[in-house]
Design a protein around this motif. Structure first.
Motif, PDB file in Angstrom:
ATOM      1  N   GLN A  78       0.828  -1.202   0.000  1.00  0.00           N
ATOM      2  CA  GLN A  78       0.000   0.000   0.000  1.00  0.00           C
ATOM      3  C   GLN A  78       0.863   1.254   0.000  1.00  0.00           C
ATOM      4  O   GLN A  78       1.894   1.318   0.684  1.00  0.00           O
ATOM      5  CB  GLN A  78      -0.920   0.014   1.222  1.00  0.00           C
ATOM      6  N   VAL A  79       0.417   2.255  -0.767  1.00  0.00           N
ATOM      7  CA  VAL A  79       1.095   3.551  -0.789  1.00  0.00           C
ATOM      8  C   VAL A  79       0.486   4.431   0.296  1.00  0.00           C
ATOM      9  O   VAL A  79      -0.736   4.595   0.371  1.00  0.00           O
ATOM     10  CB  VAL A  79       0.953   4.218  -2.163  1.00  0.00           C
ATOM     11  N   ARG A  80       1.354   4.996   1.140  1.00  0.00           N
ATOM     12  CA  ARG A  80       0.910   5.889   2.202  1.00  0.00           C
ATOM     13  C   ARG A  80       1.694   7.192   2.131  1.00  0.00           C
ATOM     14  O   ARG A  80       2.849   7.206   1.699  1.00  0.00           O
ATOM     15  CB  ARG A  80       1.111   5.248   3.583  1.00  0.00           C
ATOM     16  N   VAL A  81       1.074   8.259   2.599  1.00  0.00           N
ATOM     17  CA  VAL A  81       1.718   9.572   2.630  1.00  0.00           C
ATOM     18  C   VAL A  81       1.704  10.066   4.076  1.00  0.00           C
ATOM     19  O   VAL A  81       0.658  10.058   4.737  1.00  0.00           O
ATOM     20  CB  VAL A  81       0.997  10.570   1.713  1.00  0.00           C
ATOM     21  N   PHE A  82       2.877  10.499   4.544  1.00  0.00           N
ATOM     22  CA  PHE A  82       3.030  10.986   5.912  1.00  0.00           C
ATOM     23  C   PHE A  82       3.627  12.386   5.901  1.00  0.00           C
ATOM     24  O   PHE A  82       4.349  12.766   4.962  1.00  0.00           O
ATOM     25  CB  PHE A  82       3.981  10.078   6.706  1.00  0.00           C
ATOM     26  N   HIS A  83       3.349  13.136   6.947  1.00  0.00           N
ATOM     27  CA  HIS A  83       4.151  14.329   7.196  1.00  0.00           C
ATOM     28  C   HIS A  83       5.568  13.865   7.528  1.00  0.00           C
ATOM     29  O   HIS A  83       5.772  12.979   8.363  1.00  0.00           O
ATOM     30  CB  HIS A  83       3.565  15.136   8.349  1.00  0.00           C
ATOM     31  N   ASN A  84       6.528  14.474   6.862  1.00  0.00           N
ATOM     32  CA  ASN A  84       7.929  14.064   6.985  1.00  0.00           C
ATOM     33  C   ASN A  84       8.547  14.703   8.234  1.00  0.00           C
ATOM     34  O   ASN A  84       9.444  15.538   8.159  1.00  0.00           O
ATOM     35  CB  ASN A  84       8.684  14.477   5.713  1.00  0.00           C
ATOM     36  N   ALA A  85       8.023  14.305   9.377  1.00  0.00           N
ATOM     37  CA  ALA A  85       8.456  14.900  10.640  1.00  0.00           C
ATOM     38  C   ALA A  85       8.427  13.846  11.736  1.00  0.00           C
ATOM     39  O   ALA A  85       7.417  13.160  11.926  1.00  0.00           O
ATOM     40  CB  ALA A  85       7.557  16.073  11.027  1.00  0.00           C
ATOM     41  N   CYS A  86       9.527  13.717  12.435  1.00  0.00           N
ATOM     42  CA  CYS A  86       9.597  12.783  13.566  1.00  0.00           C
ATOM     43  C   CYS A  86       8.622  13.222  14.653  1.00  0.00           C
ATOM     44  O   CYS A  86       8.533  14.419  14.983  1.00  0.00           O
ATOM     45  CB  CYS A  86      11.023  12.728  14.108  1.00  0.00           C
ATOM     46  N   ARG A  87       7.902  12.264  15.233  1.00  0.00           N
ATOM     47  CA  ARG A  87       6.893  12.593  16.229  1.00  0.00           C
ATOM     48  C   ARG A  87       7.484  12.952  17.590  1.00  0.00           C
ATOM     49  O   ARG A  87       6.740  13.300  18.514  1.00  0.00           O
ATOM     50  CB  ARG A  87       5.934  11.406  16.379  1.00  0.00           C
ATOM     51  N   HIS A  88       8.805  12.924  17.721  1.00  0.00           N
ATOM     52  CA  HIS A  88       9.427  13.327  18.973  1.00  0.00           C
ATOM     53  C   HIS A  88       9.462  14.851  19.070  1.00  0.00           C
ATOM     54  O   HIS A  88       8.744  15.455  19.882  1.00  0.00           O
ATOM     55  CB  HIS A  88      10.834  12.727  19.061  1.00  0.00           C
ATOM     56  N   ARG A  89      10.267  15.500  18.196  1.00  0.00           N
ATOM     57  CA  ARG A  89      10.389  16.958  18.251  1.00  0.00           C
ATOM     58  C   ARG A  89      10.340  17.613  16.875  1.00  0.00           C
ATOM     59  O   ARG A  89      10.764  18.750  16.689  1.00  0.00           O
ATOM     60  CB  ARG A  89      11.670  17.342  18.991  1.00  0.00           C
ATOM     61  N   GLY A  90       9.784  16.868  15.903  1.00  0.00           N
ATOM     62  CA  GLY A  90       9.493  17.492  14.611  1.00  0.00           C
ATOM     63  C   GLY A  90      10.626  17.532  13.621  1.00  0.00           C
ATOM     64  O   GLY A  90      10.488  18.156  12.560  1.00  0.00           O
ATOM     65  N   VAL A 150      -1.266  11.794   5.945  1.00  0.00           N
ATOM     66  CA  VAL A 150      -1.951  12.745   5.075  1.00  0.00           C
ATOM     67  C   VAL A 150      -2.899  11.932   4.203  1.00  0.00           C
ATOM     68  O   VAL A 150      -2.495  10.902   3.635  1.00  0.00           O
ATOM     69  CB  VAL A 150      -0.960  13.534   4.199  1.00  0.00           C
ATOM     70  N   THR A 151      -4.141  12.349   4.097  1.00  0.00           N
ATOM     71  CA  THR A 151      -5.110  11.611   3.296  1.00  0.00           C
ATOM     72  C   THR A 151      -4.622  11.505   1.853  1.00  0.00           C
ATOM     73  O   THR A 151      -4.249  12.512   1.245  1.00  0.00           O
ATOM     74  CB  THR A 151      -6.478  12.298   3.327  1.00  0.00           C
ATOM     75  N   SER A 152      -4.637  10.297   1.323  1.00  0.00           N
ATOM     76  CA  SER A 152      -4.161  10.099  -0.045  1.00  0.00           C
ATOM     77  C   SER A 152      -5.011   9.056  -0.752  1.00  0.00           C
ATOM     78  O   SER A 152      -5.592   8.170  -0.122  1.00  0.00           O
ATOM     79  CB  SER A 152      -2.688   9.674  -0.056  1.00  0.00           C
ATOM     80  N   GLU A 153      -5.088   9.181  -2.067  1.00  0.00           N
ATOM     81  CA  GLU A 153      -5.746   8.195  -2.915  1.00  0.00           C
ATOM     82  C   GLU A 153      -4.969   8.110  -4.219  1.00  0.00           C
ATOM     83  O   GLU A 153      -4.197   9.024  -4.568  1.00  0.00           O
ATOM     84  CB  GLU A 153      -7.202   8.563  -3.198  1.00  0.00           C
ATOM     85  N   VAL A 154      -5.175   7.029  -4.954  1.00  0.00           N
ATOM     86  CA  VAL A 154      -4.480   6.802  -6.219  1.00  0.00           C
ATOM     87  C   VAL A 154      -5.505   6.709  -7.340  1.00  0.00           C
ATOM     88  O   VAL A 154      -6.523   6.009  -7.214  1.00  0.00           O
ATOM     89  CB  VAL A 154      -3.635   5.511  -6.164  1.00  0.00           C
ATOM     90  N   TRP A 155      -5.240   7.433  -8.427  1.00  0.00           N
ATOM     91  CA  TRP A 155      -6.022   7.312  -9.667  1.00  0.00           C
ATOM     92  C   TRP A 155      -5.087   6.836 -10.763  1.00  0.00           C
ATOM     93  O   TRP A 155      -4.086   7.477 -11.035  1.00  0.00           O
ATOM     94  CB  TRP A 155      -6.647   8.657 -10.040  1.00  0.00           C
ATOM     95  N   SER A 177     -14.612  12.329  -2.406  1.00  0.00           N
ATOM     96  CA  SER A 177     -13.577  11.372  -2.773  1.00  0.00           C
ATOM     97  C   SER A 177     -12.829  11.865  -4.007  1.00  0.00           C
ATOM     98  O   SER A 177     -13.292  12.756  -4.724  1.00  0.00           O
ATOM     99  CB  SER A 177     -14.207  10.015  -3.079  1.00  0.00           C
ATOM    100  N   LEU A 178     -11.678  11.256  -4.257  1.00  0.00           N
ATOM    101  CA  LEU A 178     -10.937  11.592  -5.464  1.00  0.00           C
ATOM    102  C   LEU A 178     -11.766  11.287  -6.705  1.00  0.00           C
ATOM    103  O   LEU A 178     -11.746  12.057  -7.682  1.00  0.00           O
ATOM    104  CB  LEU A 178      -9.617  10.826  -5.496  1.00  0.00           C
ATOM    105  N   GLN A 179     -12.503  10.193  -6.693  1.00  0.00           N
ATOM    106  CA  GLN A 179     -13.339   9.851  -7.846  1.00  0.00           C
ATOM    107  C   GLN A 179     -14.371  10.935  -8.107  1.00  0.00           C
ATOM    108  O   GLN A 179     -14.586  11.340  -9.254  1.00  0.00           O
ATOM    109  CB  GLN A 179     -14.034   8.503  -7.620  1.00  0.00           C
TER     110      GLN A 179
END
Length: 410
Positions: free
Chosen positions: A90-102, A153-158, A173-175
């Motif tokens: 599965q493809v997932r998208v995250f905020h590129n920030a460590c949950r410790h101190r960002g 981050v909410t993501s979908e694939v088309w 939805s993306l659709q």
């Protein structure tokens, strides 16, 4: 969808008349663009348009196997995204920030990792975003690792395009966002090509101007007179009118007319001899393409221009495509990402042929970008009450109508 026949029958010296599909007649031809160039207006647009919209950030092709990742920066929200294919595929998208101190977890680029360790204090996350390692864990009071995975981050694939939505709860939805005119009509198209070049530009212009520069063909006889002088139109269509233009609830597409009388220059001929016709020559073969590409099946078709509101424009050819995304940095600056895709080569001759067309396409792109900062300066001066748009710029009229609708919450 309705067809606007009154525009198609308008008097013109051209033998090719544009068929408009969708409501074109009621769109405003006079638009006060200058009012949209202020910081205050942009701040409203960022929340009412960009936060609500589905925004493209890449392709599943960029994540070929589990653990593959890339970093994508979105200046509009001052966000860095980490896009990962998990062990489950599965493809997932995250905020590129460590949950410790960002701290930024991955500074830039792309690659493959089984896990992502923060260089600040050694916290480690799996490819599905779960927090796996907290160094010196017993010094944290009440920390449950299950509560501190990477922020999604909410993501979908088309097809193979990855989209994100920055709204806390996406409103559709993306659709639904793409609509039936797009969602089911491009099966397999995005798999025909491979990436051969990419560029990025930061320009001192508003995002509307940047998008608009690539969504009309009126300019091509003038801006591109040296690099692609006769690639469109020809004797049967001297004004290069679009044969087909379709307007949907949010998006548009139109077909560009190739020139059947295009003069092939010597170096271009060599590139074609060992490869395929790309730009500025076209072979008018659309037999392999899905219904969404060249939807009217125009005989002398060059390519389609599709604009996915608010910030993506794709030039869809048979053997190539060009993808552009436009990210406002603020009200007067825009970052443009440009990627060129060509047919998948089989030998050295085809690669050499592509190199010629890649260089030609780069020069055409630079010509398109050349007017943007000058337009910005002219419009912010306050000397123009509005711009006036022709029928061949109907896609721009539609763009501004969609903008107004979204600002009203529609």
């Amino acid at each position: 969808m309705s067809t606007d026949t009154s525009l198609a029958q308008a008097e013109s010296p051209a033998r090719v008349q544009t068929k408009f599909v969708g409501v074109a007649q009621s769109l405003d031809a006079r638009v006060d663009v200058a009012k949209m160039l202020t910081p205050e207006h942009y701040a409203v647009e960022r929340e009412a348009i960009f936060r609500r919209a589905w925004l493209p950030i890449g392709h599943t092709d960029d994540l070929p196997e589990p653990g593959s990742y890339f970093v994508y920066d979105v200046p509009t929200f001052n966000a860095s995204l980490l896009v990962v294919r998990g062990d489950d595929g599965q493809v997932r998208v995250f905020h590129n920030a460590c949950r410790h101190r960002g701290n930024k977890l991955v500074r830039s680029g792309a690659g493959k990792k089984r896990s992502f360790m923060c260089g600040f204090h050694g916290w480690s996350f799996s490819s599905d975003g779960a927090l796996k390692v907290v160094t010196d864990h017993n010094q944290f009071d009440g920390l449950e690792k299950a509560d501190y995975g990477l922020s999604r981050v909410t993501s979908e694939v088309w097809e193979n395009l990855i989209f994100v939505n920055f709204d806390e709860t996406p409103r559709e939805s993306l659709q639904d966002w793409l609509g039936p005119e797009f969602f089911d009509r491009y099966q397999g198209y995005w798999d025909l090509h491979e990436k051969v070049a990419s560029y990025s530009f930061d320009l001192n212009c508003n995002w509307h101007l940047a998008v608009n520069s690539f969504t009309e063909g009126y300019h091509t006889m003038y801006i591109h007179k040296n690099t692609a002088r006769d690639y469109q139109g020809g004797k049967i269509n001297p004004q290069r009118h679009r044969p087909h233009m379709e307007l949907t609830r949010r998006h548009h597409r139109f077909s560009a007319p190739g020139n059947p009388d295009h003069e092939i220059l010597p170096v271009e001929g060599l590139a074609i001899k060992y490869g395929r016709k790309l730009l500025p020559a076209f072979d008018f073969d659309f037999s392999m393409l899905p219904a969404g590409v060249n939807p009217s099946r125009y005989e002398y078709w060059a390519f389609d221009n599709i604009a996915l509101f608010p910030n993506m424009v794709v030039l869809c050819g048979n053997h190539y495509r060009v993808e552009l995304t436009f990210w406002p940095i603020d009200g007067s600056r825009t970052r443009i990402y440009n990627s060129l895709y060509n047919y998948k080569t089989k030998n050295l001759g085809e690669r050499l042929g592509q190199a010629y067309f890649r260089a030609r396409g780069r020069d055409v792109l630079r010509e398109d970008l050349n007017t943007l900062e000058a337009q910005q300066q002219g419009l912010v001066s306050g000397g123009m009450p509005h711009v006036i748009l022709s029928r061949q710029e109907t896609a721009l009229k539609h763009h501004f109508a969609v903008t107004e609708n979204m600002l009203r919450g529609q």
